[in-house]
Design an enzyme around this catalytic site. Structure first.
Site, short mmCIF file in Angstrom:
data_model
loop_
_atom_site.label_atom_id
_atom_site.label_comp_id
_atom_site.label_asym_id
_atom_site.label_seq_id
_atom_site.Cartn_x
_atom_site.Cartn_y
_atom_site.Cartn_z
N PHE A 373 0.80 -1.24 0.00
CA PHE A 373 0.00 0.00 0.00
C PHE A 373 0.83 1.29 0.00
CE2 PHE A 373 -2.20 -3.17 2.83
CZ PHE A 373 -2.87 -3.78 1.80
N CYS A 374 1.96 1.31 -0.66
CA CYS A 374 2.80 2.51 -0.70
C CYS A 374 3.07 3.04 0.71
CB CYS A 374 2.18 3.61 -1.58
SG CYS A 374 2.02 3.14 -3.29
N ALA A 375 3.15 2.13 1.64
CA ALA A 375 3.52 2.50 3.01
C ALA A 375 4.34 1.31 3.53
CB ALA A 375 2.29 2.74 3.87
#
Ligand SMILES: Cc1ncc(COP(=O)(O)O)c(C=O)c1O
Length: 424
Positions: A373-375
């Site tokens: 999740f781009c985290a």
């Protein structure tokens, strides 16, 4: 909020847009397709689609033409700026700058902070709020609860002020709601701490704004970044709202037409304008701005408390359903009862998350997100925490995320739960 006035409006207005009728808050979709991926990009609100359809026949240049069409488009663009600024509670002297999305807005701010600024973030942020910041930024560990976040920030700022030149600017960059867990961060408290230490704060409201009202004045944040496409307004606009001084002093984010008041013959003989246009070089995204404004208007006229209550009910149903499935484990940073918006990440024990997402799509016509999740720092940490909490050794290295919002139904949630049950 500074708004560039439209020069010499005609005495007979060019079909100035009528006061917006109250538009319905329903969203577009395809019958049979279950979209549980709002946190990536929310579906298009009918309000946004209608506003764009109404304007399209008039579509022409913005700030670049004397013709009737162009003047109307210029007016629509500047009205959109006003509407969006009002919706987010912009102060009278804030700038409201249209960007492509939250990533773009935070990159713009990163380029505008004065030299020597230290940016303080938490490791739980989306990459958009981790990667743009200058070298020397401070990344605090992911806290275990909101109170710890406040304490950790206070301690970090005390130390920073002790160790460095107190005159150097500090900017705290924090999310309003996690894109991984949906958990809400204590923004107003963090803003109080930041200001007590003479720092500024920017709120990444990409995931918060679609779910609850966000007001820069009420939260007392200095800057706010938002994406239209997560707020039911596709067409590619985002916004950076905030204090004018750093923005007006910075080099233009996009050097080019529209950002200058004078360009002479010598290479560097340029005078840049101040105000939003300084950072909006090139022809602006009129339709994106108008779509975003239409959604802001529709939401401003809606009963947001009722919408949030409906969403919380659905979220409770989803989380309770997941908790009842022994092979599905929810990811979380804070305690299970921490306030959150309609986002849930989880893993299915013994199953690769990409394969689960593909099966949900193909076998059940359910769209969710899988991955980190781009985290990445946060997601990896939470996967490790989930393994420790459950004692399971068969959890996959990536996760799944279901997210809801306007138009989501209990039937959709139940379909997801039923599909997950078949994987046990
Ligand atoms: C919390 C958060 N911040 C920033 C972003 C970046 O948004 P965009 O891709 O629209 O720039 C996202 C996108 O998922 C997000 O969830």
């Amino acid at each position: 909020m500074s708004v560039t006035l439209v020069p010499s409006l005609p005495t007979r207005p060019v079909s100035a847009p009528a006061p917006a009728p109250s538009r319905p808050l329903d969203v577009l979709g395809v019958p049979g397709e279950i979209n549980l991926d709002y946190a990536a990009s929310a579906p298009c609100a009918r309000a946004a689609a209608d506003a764009v359809a109404e304007l399209l026949p008039w579509y022409a240049s913005v700030h670049r033409g004397a013709g009737a069409l162009s003047r109307r488009c210029t007016l629509a663009y500047e009205r959109a700026r006003q509407t969006v600024g009002d919706f987010f509670g912009a102060r009278a002297d804030d700038h409201v700058i249209f960007t492509r999305n939250t990533t773009d807005a935070l990159n713009l701010l990163a380029r505008a902070v004065p030299a020597g600024t230290t940016v303080v973030t938490f490791a739980g942020e989306h990459h958009a709020n981790l990667l743009p910041w200058p070298r020397g930024s401070v990344r605090l560990p992911v806290p275990t609860d909101p109170a710890e976040a406040v304490r950790a920030l206070a301690a970090a700022l005390t130390e920073l002020r002790r160790d460095s030149n107190a005159a150097l600017p500090v900017l705290v960059a924090v999310t309003g709601a996690s894109n991984v867990t949906g958990e809400r961060w204590p923004v107003a408290e963090l803003a109080r701490v930041a200001h007590r230490h003479g720092a500024r704060i920017v709120l990444d409201a990409a995931q918060l704004a679609p779910h609850v009202p966000v007001d820069v004045l009420a939260l007392d944040v200095d800057y706010l970044a938002v994406s239209g496409h997560k707020l039911y307004a596709p067409f590619g606009a985002g916004v950076l709202v905030g204090r004018a001084d750093w923005l007006d002093a910075a080099a233009p984010y996009l050097a080019g037409g529209g950002a200058t008041s004078h360009v002479g013959p010598a290479t560097h003989d340029v005078t840049w304008v101040t105000g939003p246009a300084r950072h909006e070089g090139g022809t602006p995204n009129l339709l994106g701005a108008v779509a975003l404004a239409a959604v802001c208007e529709a939401l401003a006229g809606a009963d947001r408390a009722a919408l949030a209550a409906t969403e919380q009910e659905l979220l409770g149903r989803l989380r309770a359903g997941i908790a009842a499935l022994p092979h599905v484990v929810e990811l979380r940073t804070f305690g299970p009862d921490a306030p959150r918006v309609g986002i849930v990440s989880f893993v299915v024990a013994g199953w690769d998350s990409a394969e689960v997402a593909a099966r949900l799509a193909v076998d059940h016509r359910i769209g969710v997100r899988d991955g980190l999740f781009c985290a990445h720092p946060l997601a990896r940490r939470l996967l490790t925490e989930a393994a420790g909490r459950t004692g399971r050794r068969d959890l996959p290295p990536t996760a799944l995320r279901a997210s809801i919002g306007l138009g989501s139904t209990s039937a959709q949630v139940d379909r997801l739960l039923a599909a997950l049950a078949t994987l046990g």
